[in-house]
Design a protein around this motif. Structure first.
Motif: not given
Length: 296
Positions: A141-152, A166-169, A202-207, A212-215
């Motif tokens: 899901f983090s990579v999906m976010l990066a793909i979207r934000n890179a406009k691929l 959720d790394l904040t547990l 830990p709450a960084d959306s890439y972590a 994250a927003n899944f738009k």
């Protein structure tokens, strides 16, 4: 292999990796028809995974588990091959960089690079599904976010088995299922997260993609067990998808543990893999163009 010992803040990385290895050794035998081919795609390494049902025109980009500090394509061969077989797909299992030697966001960058390489080599985005288990499920899901934000171009879908997203547990099930989860512990997850994150929040959306927003994400399928600590990570990924209007199916299997799909003798494992495989096949099915009506 001896059972894991209690984890503390001072537990060294070798012992932590031994504990994850103990978990992956419980995955059972690799399917007899599994074929594994180590490969480098530009800057990233991994291996092709094929079975007798694999189609070259349908691809799973797979991220293994191991708390971001352990694991490899080899440790997860049994699970990946079973998913590839059920999906009638070829899989590329990514050997992404691990913490603490390579901290966040190295793994996310490797996932994005792998996707770029697959696209550059002629694989249509519409034929690719991102997938992962455990921390690899969160990473998908983090990579999906990066793909979207890179406009691929976006892949056809994303699936996860028992994702750690959720790394904040902060999920309620982390406490609720602490005594029921036979694979994970709060201490193991917390120490793994600190090694991966270093100084990143830990709450960084890439972590932690539960924030994250899944738009504009493609359809999603997530499976987890009712007894695992990460049960709510799966549910919250579903919530993010629903909020963004993304088609989503979250299935929580009663009485099941973390990554139960690896245990082929369990009936629920077969059902889950069949459902995940069907998702991949339907999402990557060739689209039939309707011919225009002939002019009169």
């Amino acid at each position: 292999m001896a059972k894991p010992r209690a984890v503390e803040a001072e537990t060294d990385i070798a012992e932590l990796r031994r504990q994850y290895a103990y978990l992956s050794e419980r995955f059972g035998a690799v399917p007899r028809d599994g074929v594994f081919e180590p490969v480098s795609l530009g800057p990233v390494k991994g291996e092709w995974v094929r079975t007798k049902t694999s189609s070259p025109s349908r691809l799973i980009l797979y991220f293994h588990g191991g708390g971001y500090i352990s694991g490899s394509p080899e440790t997860h061969r049994a699970l990946i091959a079973k998913l590839a077989h059920a999906s009638e797909a070829t899989a590329f299992s990514l050997q992404y960089r691990l913490a603490p030697e390579f901290a966040f966001p190295a793994a996310v960058r490797d996932g994005l690079d792998a996707y770029r390489q697959l696209i550059a080599r002629g694989m249509p985005a519409s034929a690719i599904v991102l997938a992962g288990s455990g921390s690899g499920g969160g990473l998908a899901f983090s990579v999906m976010l990066a793909i979207r934000n890179a406009k691929l171009p976006m892949p056809a879908g994303c699936l996860a088995m028992s994702p750690w997203a959720d790394l904040t547990l902060s999920g309620w099930s982390v406490l609720q299922n602490a005594s029921k989860d036979t694979a994970l512990s709060w201490e193991l997850l917390f120490v793994s997260a600190r090694h991966y994150l270093k100084k990143a929040p830990p709450a960084d959306s890439y972590a932690s993609p539960v924030f994250a927003n899944f738009k504009d994400f493609p359809p999603i399928m997530v499976h987890a067990g009712s007894l695992e600590m990460l049960r709510d990570d799966a549910s919250r990924l579903g919530d993010r998808a629903a909020e963004a209007g993304v088609p989503v199916s979250v299935e929580i299997y009663d009485g099941m543990q973390h990554c139960f799909q690896a245990h082929s003798a369990v009936p629920e494992a077969k059902v889950s893999l069949q459902r995940l495989g069907q998702f991949v096949r339907q999402r990557t099915a060739p689209r039939i163009e309707t011919a225009p009506a002939a002019g009169r």
